[in-house]
Motif scaffolding. Structure first.
Motif, PDB file in Angstrom:
ATOM      1  N   ARG A  50      41.145  28.644   3.406  1.00 11.79           N
ATOM      2  CA  ARG A  50      41.881  27.650   3.414  1.00 11.79           C
ATOM      3  C   ARG A  50      41.251  26.377   3.916  1.00 11.79           C
ATOM      4  O   ARG A  50      41.527  25.289   3.373  1.00 11.79           O
ATOM      5  N   LEU A  55      42.606  22.609   2.749  1.00 14.76           N
ATOM      6  CA  LEU A  55      44.073  22.722   3.430  1.00 14.76           C
ATOM      7  C   LEU A  55      44.020  22.994   5.006  1.00 14.76           C
ATOM      8  O   LEU A  55      45.231  22.623   5.258  1.00 14.76           O
ATOM      9  N   ARG A  76      40.110  19.022  -7.351  1.00 14.42           N
ATOM     10  CA  ARG A  76      41.274  19.980  -7.561  1.00 14.42           C
ATOM     11  C   ARG A  76      41.787  20.397  -9.013  1.00 14.42           C
ATOM     12  O   ARG A  76      42.254  21.341  -8.921  1.00 14.42           O
ATOM     13  N   ASP A  85      50.286  34.771   1.039  1.00 18.49           N
ATOM     14  CA  ASP A  85      51.788  35.257   0.862  1.00 18.49           C
ATOM     15  C   ASP A  85      52.096  34.676  -0.662  1.00 18.49           C
ATOM     16  O   ASP A  85      51.290  33.796  -1.290  1.00 18.49           O
ATOM     17  N   ALA A  87      54.100  32.490  -2.621  1.00 25.02           N
ATOM     18  CA  ALA A  87      54.261  31.153  -2.907  1.00 25.02           C
ATOM     19  C   ALA A  87      54.534  30.917  -4.206  1.00 25.02           C
ATOM     20  O   ALA A  87      53.703  30.205  -5.227  1.00 25.02           O
ATOM     21  N   TYR A 105      48.827  20.549 -13.662  1.00 25.93           N
ATOM     22  CA  TYR A 105      47.713  20.380 -14.002  1.00 25.93           C
ATOM     23  C   TYR A 105      47.527  19.822 -15.361  1.00 25.93           C
ATOM     24  O   TYR A 105      46.527  19.817 -16.433  1.00 25.93           O
TER      25      TYR A 105
ATOM     26  N   GLY B 237      55.765  28.101   0.588  1.00 27.02           N
ATOM     27  CA  GLY B 237      54.257  28.137   0.495  1.00 27.02           C
ATOM     28  C   GLY B 237      54.037  27.356  -0.825  1.00 27.02           C
ATOM     29  O   GLY B 237      52.809  27.070  -1.351  1.00 27.02           O
ATOM     30  N   THR B 240      52.055  23.814  -0.752  1.00 25.50           N
ATOM     31  CA  THR B 240      50.481  23.895  -0.475  1.00 25.50           C
ATOM     32  C   THR B 240      50.211  23.973  -2.217  1.00 25.50           C
ATOM     33  O   THR B 240      49.208  23.544  -2.265  1.00 25.50           O
ATOM     34  N   LEU B 243      50.481  20.694  -3.697  1.00 24.66           N
ATOM     35  CA  LEU B 243      49.548  19.647  -2.837  1.00 24.66           C
ATOM     36  C   LEU B 243      47.923  19.941  -3.349  1.00 24.66           C
ATOM     37  O   LEU B 243      47.167  19.068  -3.119  1.00 24.66           O
ATOM     38  N   ILE B 244      47.748  21.280  -3.490  1.00 26.06           N
ATOM     39  CA  ILE B 244      46.286  21.747  -3.976  1.00 26.06           C
ATOM     40  C   ILE B 244      45.905  21.206  -5.712  1.00 26.06           C
ATOM     41  O   ILE B 244      44.911  21.371  -6.108  1.00 26.06           O
ATOM     42  N   ALA B 401      50.613  19.683   3.959  1.00 29.28           N
ATOM     43  CA  ALA B 401      50.122  20.604   3.307  1.00 29.28           C
ATOM     44  C   ALA B 401      49.302  21.250   4.298  1.00 29.28           C
ATOM     45  O   ALA B 401      48.905  22.673   4.159  1.00 29.28           O
ATOM     46  N   TYR B 402      48.811  20.645   5.231  1.00 23.41           N
ATOM     47  CA  TYR B 402      47.905  21.283   6.398  1.00 23.41           C
ATOM     48  C   TYR B 402      48.723  22.178   7.598  1.00 23.41           C
ATOM     49  O   TYR B 402      48.000  23.009   8.136  1.00 23.41           O
ATOM     50  N   ALA B 404      51.414  23.804   6.414  1.00 24.82           N
ATOM     51  CA  ALA B 404      52.169  25.040   5.568  1.00 24.82           C
ATOM     52  C   ALA B 404      51.750  26.212   6.120  1.00 24.82           C
ATOM     53  O   ALA B 404      50.738  26.753   6.480  1.00 24.82           O
TER      54      ALA B 404
END
Ligand SMILES: Nc1ncnc2c1ncn2[C@@H]1O[C@H](COP(=O)(O)OP(=O)(O)OP(=O)(O)O)[C@@H](O)[C@H]1O
Ligand SMILES: [Mg+2]
Lengths: 245, 404
Positions: A50, A55, A76, A85, A87, A105, B237, B240, B243-244, B401-402, B404
């Motif tokens: 992370r 992050l 990115r 997890d 997500a 994307y 999640g 995240t 945002l990435i 985001a940080y 999460a």
């Protein structure tokens, strides 16, 4: 190593309360490498990933990905991240999940479809792609998550336990796929607790208490620990780590 | 008893989380303090305009010395009998200007004619018969004179808010009664005043509260929906993951805003149409202006909700944070009782609540048909709230985001 280092981390430190999840950790990974991160529960693998992805802000130290200091927005589009997890959107179907993240994307519809075909084939969910993810088993959800992470063909991917709860047959084909990606110069950082998986990495880093205890090719680690399989090697490393020197 | 084990476990988990515990302790207190302070029932700072052309003189016949002129200054006495806590009195010279302020800057305008004192005194003598007063050192008997009522005293009142209108009239009655009693006369207020209601009493309590209730329904639904959605996105999640990706926090926020604005517009349409259809609420203004108000209002609400979701660890906490907006919204934004009934401290809170401005703007449009020109203030504030909270939620999205 001649290849360019796509991941560079210098003196990363991240403290939660009194415990240092990362304790002055430095790491470099060259392009096209399949890098395995091993280490006991709570060693700091997830925290490291992370932090590298931008992050988490480290308390000290810095990380660069593809030459950009993190956190950076520049990497990115080339970065893949699979969280530990799931997500995923449980209320959407597999395809809807893939389509949404594909759009983030800027993939065109046709591209999403093409990539989805390939990845759904990999994770063996082609016949369930219209089903809601919420109706899936744990292992199946993780497979969806992996497909999402690789959808945009990242040049650099961090996969946090991509095979946890996945059956052995699929696990093997995942690793075949990871190796194939590495052959195409994709850099992969994969965490695992499984020895046979670590064995398929170009380099293995063994983390403990936020430090990189050792790093090397699987056979180098065997030689270092004087063991004949990585399972024993990891246990030896862990025991060494627990004894304060 | 395993129930005890379950109970203990529930309590332990609540007590362990400082934020939930604080919310549990603070919410009821917050509720009672707001309720107790906002529901005073008495009014203050109602702006009224008074034009006093009364020359203060009364010309009367006497038995002893013929016609004399008394200085009574009844209009001035009336003005000073008005409760200064209730009214903010603006004194003007021009009656037309005063009447034109009603409905925008003032709740009521009252214009005393030149002969006000004279008219009151002659009416008083006529209705109560002869009486003796002291004049230049000797006692004289006043006699009823010829009928000379003069032009009536005109009162124009803004009855868009039936509560304020009746409070103003009641306060005027009190002041008149007080002044007339010192004259020991049986003159009635009605006979002195020519009351003109701006909306002819057509605005019912239902019409008056409908804009605020619709605004409150929107606050409730929009804030809950947004806060829940953002918290879910974070705890699940997927935030995240978003945002990435190569998408800016700004774009994510705009996406959320777009989606929830559409939902808000749909809900607003539903609320308005059903209210019109079933309850025939008053709607005399421009629907386009309503849409503009609703959009700005909804965007601001989403911004606030996103900010709340940043500090909420989970959905349950988000719900409780939302109450900190909902409770003052229903009690302090002027939906049921006007801001003018609240103490200054509470009013300060009112001015921080988006519904205060939405309610005021919607009322102007729906009840009195005022156009965009009259909504500049409300629209600017709603717009400013929308922009500021949107900017802050972009920052908070980035931060989430940080965490999460
Ligand atoms: N948000 C947090 N607050 C407090 N401590 C944390 C937090 N996140 C991680 N930690 C601590 O940091 C340490 C490293 O955690 P991390 O999740 O990185 O371990 P890991 O190597 O990924 O473990 P696993 O193999 O179980 O996934 C642990 O001791 C954990 O308790
Ligand atoms: Mg982990």
């Amino acid at each position: 190593m001649t290849a360019e280092h796509v991941i560079r981390a210098q003196g990363l430190r991240k403290v939660y309360g009194k415990r240092a999840a990362l304790d002055g950790l430095s790491l470099s990974v060259a392009q096209g490498q399949l890098y395995g991160l091993a280490g006991p529960n709570g060693a700091g693998k997830t925290t490291l990933i992370r932090t590298l992805c931008g992050l988490l802000r480290p308390d000290e130290g810095e990380a660069t990905l593809l030459g950009w200091k993190m956190p950076s927005t520049r990497v990115r589009s080339q970065l893949g991240y699979m969280p530990q997890d799931f997500a995923v959107y449980n209320d959407l179907s597999v395809m809807q999940n893939l389509e949404f993240f594909g759009q983030l994307y800027s993939l065109r519809r046709a591209q999403v479809r093409e990539r989805a075909d390939e990845l759904l084939d990999l994770v063996q969910l082609t016949d369930r792609k219209r089903d809601r993810v919420g109706t899936f088993s744990g292992g199946m959800r993780r497979r969806v998550s992996l497909a999402i992470s690789l959808l945009h063909k990242p040049r650099l991917a961090f996969l946090d336990e991509p095979t946890a709860g996945v059956d052995p047959k699929l696990r093997r084909s995942f690793w075949d796929y990871f190796n194939a990606l590495a052959d195409q110069d994709v850099t992969l950082v994969v965490t695992t607790h499984l020895v046979e998986e670590a064995q398929r990495c170009h380099l293995v880093g063994f983390l403990m208490a936020g430090k990189l205890l050792t790093q090397g090719k699987p056979e180098e680690i065997l030689a270092q620990t004087g063991t004949d399989n990585l399972d024993d090697a990891f246990i030896v490393l862990q025991e060494r780590g627990e004894v304060p020197s | 008893m395993t129930s005890l084990a379950v109970a203990r476990n529930v309590l332990r988990r609540i007590l362990r989380d400082g934020r939930t515990l604080a919310l549990i302790i603070i919410l009821p207190l917050f509720f009672v303090l707001i309720y107790g302070n906002s529901f005073s029932g008495s009014y203050s700072d109602l702006t009224i305009v008074i034009v006093n052309a009364d020359n203060g003189l009364a010309s009367v016949r006497t038995q002893e010395v013929g016609r004399i002129t008394l200085t009574v200054d009844l209009a001035a006495a009336f003005v000073s009998a008005l409760d200064p806590d209730v009214f903010d009195i603006v004194i003007l010279d021009d009656a037309d200007e005063a009447f034109s302020m009603v409905g925008t800057e003032a709740w009521a305008a009252l214009a005393f004619p030149k002969s006000f004192s004279n008219a009151v005194v002659s009416q008083a003598i006529r209705s109560s018969g002869e009486r003796k007063v002291q004049f230049e050192g000797s006692s004289v008997t006043l006699l009823p004179s010829e009928i000379d009522a003069g032009p009536p005293t005109r009162l124009v009142i803004d009855d868009s808010n039936p509560l304020v209108a009746s409070a103003v009239i009641a306060a005027f009655n009190d002041a008149f009664t007080a002044v007339l009693e010192t004259q020991q006369s049986s003159v009635t207020v009605e006979s002195l005043l020519n009351v003109q209601r701006l909306y002819e009493g057509k605005i019912r309590m239902l019409d008056f509260t409908a804009p605020g209730i619709i605004g409150f329904a929107m606050t409730l639904i929009t804030v809950m929906l947004t806060a829940m959605a953002v918290v879910r996105e974070r705890t699940g999640g997927t935030l995240t993951r978003i945002l990435i990706a190569p998408i800016s926090a700004w774009e994510v926020t705009m996406g959320y805003t777009l989606a929830f604005s559409l939902i808000a517009l749909f809900q607003a349409a539903e609320l308005f149409l059903v209210s019109l259809w079933l309850f025939d609420i008053r709607f005399v203004g421009d629907p386009g202006a309503v849409i503009l108000v609703i959009v700005l209002f909804a965007v601001g609400l989403q911004g606030i909700a996103t900010l709340m979701s940043t500090v909420a660890k989970n959905e349950a906490q988000a719900m409780q944070f939302v109450l900190f907006l909902l409770i003052p919204s229903i009690m302090l934004s002027g939906v049921f009782w006007p801001l003018e009934t609240m103490p200054a401290t509470m009013r300060a809170i009112s001015y921080a609540i988006p519904l205060t401005y939405a309610n005021s703007a919607l009322r102007k449009i729906m009840l009195t048909g005022q156009g965009l020109g009259a909504l500049t203030f409300e629209l600017s504030v709603l717009g400013a709230i929308a922009v500021v909270t949107l900017l802050l939620s972009v920052i908070s999205m980035r931060r989430q985001a940080y965490t999460a």
